[in-house]
Design an enzyme around this catalytic site. Sequence first.
Site, PDB file in Angstrom:
ATOM      1  N   ASP A 137       0.976  -1.148  -0.145  1.00 38.19           N
ATOM      2  CA  ASP A 137      -0.039  -0.064  -0.056  1.00 38.19           C
ATOM      3  C   ASP A 137       0.826   1.326  -0.115  1.00 38.19           C
ATOM      4  OD1 ASP A 137       1.106   0.032   2.541  1.00 38.19           O
ATOM      5  OD2 ASP A 137      -1.120   0.102   3.455  1.00 38.19           O
ATOM      6  N   GLY A 138       2.011   0.931   0.206  1.00 42.85           N
ATOM      7  CA  GLY A 138       3.173   2.162  -0.012  1.00 42.85           C
ATOM      8  C   GLY A 138       3.684   2.900   1.176  1.00 42.85           C
ATOM      9  N   GLU A 139       3.292   2.154   2.294  1.00 38.90           N
ATOM     10  CA  GLU A 139       3.625   2.736   3.588  1.00 38.90           C
ATOM     11  C   GLU A 139       5.170   2.066   3.966  1.00 38.90           C
ATOM     12  OE1 GLU A 139       0.959   1.747   6.868  1.00 38.90           O
ATOM     13  OE2 GLU A 139      -0.293   3.100   6.188  1.00 38.90           O
TER      14      GLU A 139
ATOM     15  N   ARG B 120      12.485  25.554   4.577  1.00 39.45           N
ATOM     16  CA  ARG B 120      12.362  26.852   4.013  1.00 39.45           C
ATOM     17  C   ARG B 120      11.023  27.608   4.196  1.00 39.45           C
ATOM     18  NH1 ARG B 120      14.670  25.757  -1.866  1.00 39.45           N
ATOM     19  NH2 ARG B 120      13.579  23.572  -1.396  1.00 39.45           N
ATOM     20  N   GLN B 121      10.084  26.609   4.469  1.00 37.04           N
ATOM     21  CA  GLN B 121       8.812  27.137   4.799  1.00 37.04           C
ATOM     22  C   GLN B 121       8.614  27.208   6.313  1.00 37.04           C
ATOM     23  OE1 GLN B 121       5.887  27.251   2.497  1.00 37.04           O
ATOM     24  NE2 GLN B 121       4.408  28.201   3.901  1.00 37.04           N
TER      25      GLN B 121
ATOM     26  N   ASP C 121      22.053  35.927  -2.627  1.00 38.19           N
ATOM     27  CA  ASP C 121      21.257  37.059  -2.152  1.00 38.19           C
ATOM     28  C   ASP C 121      21.877  37.176  -0.599  1.00 38.19           C
ATOM     29  OD1 ASP C 121      20.659  35.065  -0.299  1.00 38.19           O
ATOM     30  OD2 ASP C 121      19.069  34.235  -1.593  1.00 38.19           O
TER      31      ASP C 121
ATOM     32  N   LYS D  38      18.194  39.500  -4.686  1.00 39.09           N
ATOM     33  CA  LYS D  38      17.218  38.282  -5.410  1.00 39.09           C
ATOM     34  C   LYS D  38      15.820  38.701  -5.282  1.00 39.09           C
ATOM     35  CE  LYS D  38      16.841  34.052  -3.872  1.00 39.09           C
ATOM     36  NZ  LYS D  38      17.219  32.684  -3.550  1.00 39.09           N
TER      37      LYS D  38
ATOM     38  N   ARG E 209      12.075  36.666  -5.969  1.00 34.19           N
ATOM     39  CA  ARG E 209      11.561  35.500  -6.643  1.00 34.19           C
ATOM     40  C   ARG E 209      10.026  35.882  -6.628  1.00 34.19           C
ATOM     41  NH1 ARG E 209      12.723  29.735  -6.700  1.00 34.19           N
ATOM     42  NH2 ARG E 209      14.225  29.988  -5.225  1.00 34.19           N
TER      43      ARG E 209
ATOM     44  N   ASP F  87      25.961  29.255  -1.875  1.00 39.72           N
ATOM     45  CA  ASP F  87      24.503  29.240  -1.422  1.00 39.72           C
ATOM     46  C   ASP F  87      24.220  28.148  -0.332  1.00 39.72           C
ATOM     47  OD1 ASP F  87      21.929  30.475  -0.883  1.00 39.72           O
ATOM     48  OD2 ASP F  87      21.535  30.201  -3.151  1.00 39.72           O
TER      49      ASP F  87
HETATM   50  C1  R5P Z   1      17.121  30.901  -0.776  1.00 40.11           C
HETATM   51  O1  R5P Z   1      16.974  31.799   0.063  1.00 40.11           O
HETATM   52  C2  R5P Z   1      17.930  29.948  -0.776  1.00 40.11           C
HETATM   53  O2  R5P Z   1      19.216  30.402   0.062  1.00 40.11           O
HETATM   54  C3  R5P Z   1      18.577  29.331  -1.904  1.00 40.11           C
HETATM   55  O3  R5P Z   1      18.978  30.585  -2.683  1.00 40.11           O
HETATM   56  C4  R5P Z   1      17.245  29.130  -2.667  1.00 40.11           C
HETATM   57  O4  R5P Z   1      16.661  27.747  -1.852  1.00 40.11           O
HETATM   58  C5  R5P Z   1      17.571  28.308  -4.007  1.00 40.11           C
HETATM   59  O5  R5P Z   1      16.518  27.690  -4.663  1.00 40.11           O
HETATM   60  P1  R5P Z   1      16.505  27.335  -6.165  1.00 40.11           P
HETATM   61  O6  R5P Z   1      17.716  26.620  -6.440  1.00 40.11           O
HETATM   62  O7  R5P Z   1      15.312  26.758  -6.356  1.00 40.11           O
HETATM   63  O8  R5P Z   1      16.729  28.713  -6.874  1.00 40.11           O
END
Ligand code: R5P
Length: 299
Positions: free
Chosen positions: A33-35, A105-106, A176, A200, A202, A227
């Site tokens: 079942d995927g578990e 990131r969220q 950034d 940056k 987005r 990064d």
């Molecule tokens: C964002 O603030 C992070 O530091 C990265 O720049 C970001 O998560 C990179 O995401 P992607 O490769 O999708 O542009």
Amino acid sequence: MILPGSSSQALAATLATECDEPLAVAEYRRFPDGELLVSAPALAGEGEGREADVRPVDIDGGRAVVVASTVTSDAHVELLQLQDAAREAGADEVVTVVPYMGYARQDKAFRPGQPASARAVARAISAEADRVVLVNPHEPSVADFFDVPCEAVDAASRLAEPLPDDLDEPLFLSPDAGAISIAETVRDAYGDGDTDYFEKARDYDTGEIEISPSGAPVEGRDVVLVDDIIATGSTMSESIGVLRDRGAANVYVTCVHPLLASNARTKLERAGIRALYGTDTIERDVSAVSVAPAIAAHL
Ligand code: R5P
């Protein structure tokens, strides 16, 4: 005893050697079942044949170190199961190492009705962990979401190691402002060069990236783009394009977490780079350096 998630097997093995702790051979199964069912039934190198595979791990009042990057939702479930398996095996202390923490990131509800996903997963992990170790989380404040002590390891200095010794007027650049401290750490570890960052923006709905260059001169220089994470590769490929337009000599691209989702590799190669590498928080063919020594110092 080190218990690895399926996404962190090489790092867990390196960490076991680094800490001189036994490495459990976890078993990863999926039901029809995927578990998932993850268990840690045998010690690496112990026993022979099939018998060894069913011998239960006995941690018996000792410490279990679960090492699992939550690079997918399945990997997150694996981590929770490994923590529980460690308790079942008698672990008195469970230290959970999350080299790459998914959903970090969220870290807030960006729009009404959204969750702070990082808080939700942190609370789930906290339920069976005595303490947590993260590696370069996207925002340091993510550590505060855990209900148990949580340390963030900075492994960025290791990213200087694969660079050639003879970079020409090197510029360590983050795409950034948020990643400038990582670029500074890599420059300091390299021992030469300047640092700067781009601005940056987005588009939340389309994911499109717009990069505004800084005033730093790049013509004829070797540039190291740094990064914390490369996910879709859009941030880096846009940054590389700007550097190419402005006459940079060679562009090296490095990050702590080489997620490299979907067609990120193609985007980066097409943009024109000299080299691409990251650490083993996410195990990819570009994982040129290990964060194990940095983690071991916190265990
Ligand atoms: C964002 O603030 C992070 O530091 C990265 O720049 C970001 O998560 C990179 O995401 P992607 O490769 O999708 O542009």
